[in-house]
Design a protein around this motif. Structure first.
Motif, PDB file in Angstrom:
ATOM      1  N   MET A  56       0.020  13.988   6.147  1.00 16.92           N
ATOM      2  CA  MET A  56       1.027  12.999   6.456  1.00 16.92           C
ATOM      3  C   MET A  56       1.192  12.087   5.235  1.00 16.92           C
ATOM      4  SD  MET A  56       0.871   9.939   9.268  1.00 16.92           S
ATOM      5  CE  MET A  56       0.772  10.975  10.686  1.00 16.92           C
ATOM      6  N   PRO A  57       2.416  11.986   4.687  1.00 14.19           N
ATOM      7  CA  PRO A  57       2.597  11.135   3.508  1.00 14.19           C
ATOM      8  C   PRO A  57       2.469   9.666   3.870  1.00 14.19           C
ATOM      9  CG  PRO A  57       4.714  12.012   4.251  1.00 14.19           C
ATOM     10  CD  PRO A  57       3.650  12.606   5.127  1.00 14.19           C
ATOM     11  N   SER A  58       1.843   8.906   2.984  1.00 17.55           N
ATOM     12  CA  SER A  58       1.685   7.481   3.282  1.00 17.55           C
ATOM     13  C   SER A  58       2.859   6.717   2.690  1.00 17.55           C
ATOM     14  CB  SER A  58       0.357   6.961   2.753  1.00 17.55           C
ATOM     15  OG  SER A  58       0.488   6.522   1.444  1.00 17.55           O
ATOM     16  N   SER A  59       3.392   5.792   3.428  1.00 15.02           N
ATOM     17  CA  SER A  59       4.507   4.968   2.975  1.00 15.02           C
ATOM     18  C   SER A  59       3.974   3.915   2.020  1.00 15.02           C
ATOM     19  CB  SER A  59       5.158   4.279   4.168  1.00 15.02           C
ATOM     20  OG  SER A  59       5.440   5.195   5.178  1.00 15.02           O
ATOM     21  N   SER A  60       4.850   3.441   1.146  1.00 14.03           N
ATOM     22  CA  SER A  60       4.409   2.373   0.249  1.00 14.03           C
ATOM     23  C   SER A  60       4.405   1.055   1.003  1.00 14.03           C
ATOM     24  CB  SER A  60       5.302   2.316  -0.978  1.00 14.03           C
ATOM     25  OG  SER A  60       6.644   2.275  -0.598  1.00 14.03           O
ATOM     26  N   PRO A  61       3.563   0.143   0.565  1.00  9.72           N
ATOM     27  CA  PRO A  61       3.458  -1.134   1.274  1.00  9.72           C
ATOM     28  C   PRO A  61       4.735  -1.947   1.150  1.00  9.72           C
ATOM     29  CG  PRO A  61       1.947  -1.064  -0.605  1.00  9.72           C
ATOM     30  CD  PRO A  61       2.641   0.247  -0.545  1.00  9.72           C
ATOM     31  N   GLN A  62       4.940  -2.806   2.115  1.00 12.39           N
ATOM     32  CA  GLN A  62       6.044  -3.757   2.076  1.00 12.39           C
ATOM     33  C   GLN A  62       5.456  -5.105   1.679  1.00 12.39           C
ATOM     34  OE1 GLN A  62       7.881  -4.569   5.864  1.00 12.39           O
ATOM     35  NE2 GLN A  62       9.628  -5.565   4.917  1.00 12.39           N
ATOM     36  N   TYR A  63       6.076  -5.758   0.693  1.00 14.47           N
ATOM     37  CA  TYR A  63       5.612  -7.057   0.213  1.00 14.47           C
ATOM     38  C   TYR A  63       6.579  -8.130   0.702  1.00 14.47           C
ATOM     39  CZ  TYR A  63       2.730  -4.257  -2.876  1.00 14.47           C
ATOM     40  OH  TYR A  63       1.832  -3.348  -3.378  1.00 14.47           O
ATOM     41  N   LEU A  64       6.052  -9.101   1.448  1.00 15.22           N
ATOM     42  CA  LEU A  64       6.861 -10.188   1.974  1.00 15.22           C
ATOM     43  C   LEU A  64       6.418 -11.480   1.306  1.00 15.22           C
ATOM     44  CD1 LEU A  64       6.683  -9.182   5.735  1.00 15.22           C
ATOM     45  CD2 LEU A  64       8.524  -8.692   4.116  1.00 15.22           C
ATOM     46  N   PHE A  65       7.362 -12.182   0.720  1.00 13.59           N
ATOM     47  CA  PHE A  65       7.092 -13.406  -0.020  1.00 13.59           C
ATOM     48  C   PHE A  65       7.561 -14.590   0.806  1.00 13.59           C
ATOM     49  CE2 PHE A  65       8.259 -16.549  -3.332  1.00 13.59           C
ATOM     50  CZ  PHE A  65       7.023 -16.651  -3.952  1.00 13.59           C
ATOM     51  N   ARG A  66       6.755 -15.636   0.869  1.00 16.93           N
ATOM     52  CA  ARG A  66       7.112 -16.807   1.658  1.00 16.93           C
ATOM     53  C   ARG A  66       8.095 -17.684   0.897  1.00 16.93           C
ATOM     54  NH1 ARG A  66       3.503 -21.316   4.664  1.00 16.93           N
ATOM     55  NH2 ARG A  66       5.291 -22.343   5.593  1.00 16.93           N
TER      56      ARG A  66
END
Length: 159
Positions: free
Chosen positions: A1-11
């Motif tokens: 199963m391919p892993s998705s890249s992380p999502q970066y959320l900035f405040r």
């Protein structure tokens, strides 16, 4: 199963935390820096503070002078868009304003992530989840460790 890249959320500044998260664009993701991933923080009942010596790479834009990361355990902050398994980016600070989302040490041994409120009788640590009760403590029982400045969400880790 391919892993998705992380999502970066900035405040984003000057917004309530539940509405403050903005995804970083591709240009922001190009320059990354390694910061310490110091362990876990409870978003629920406080857990014993234990340090890890790990690290995580995050976009440079998410890092200030005294920045570190913690992995979130629990669901007390879901209404602030912080979920179990997320990695939060923390700016080390020793104080918090009313309503800020803070990492707090209780009695020099347990750590929790909550909204911070100063009241006449002491401090209220308020979950951002209606099904969970606040924690009331004396000022002398707590130490603010830092403020949440960003979230790294690993899609393949989310439940």
């Amino acid at each position: 199963m391919p892993s998705s890249s992380p999502q970066y959320l900035f405040r984003q500044p000057n917004l309530p935390i539940a509405e403050a998260w903005a995804p970083l664009d591709a240009a922001d993701l190009e320059e990354q820096v390694e910061i310490p991933l110091l362990g876990r923080v409870s978003a629920g009942m406080p857990i014993e503070a234990c340090l890890d010596a790990d690290s995580i790479e995050v976009p440079t834009r998410m890092v200030r002078r005294n920045t570190y990361a913690l992995r979130v355990n629990g669901n007390s902050m879901v209404d602030c868009n912080i979920f179990d398994g997320d990695v939060i980016i923390i700016e080390r600070r020793e104080s918090a304003e009313n309503g800020e989302t803070a990492v707090v040490m209780i009695n020099d041994q347990e750590v929790t992530l909550k909204k911070f409120y100063i009241e006449k009788s002491g401090v209220r640590l308020q979950p951002a989840n209606e099904s969970m009760a606040p924690i009331f403590l004396h000022n002398s029982d707590i130490q603010v460790l830092g403020m949440v400045m960003g979230v790294v969400r690993q899609p393949d880790l989310a439940a």
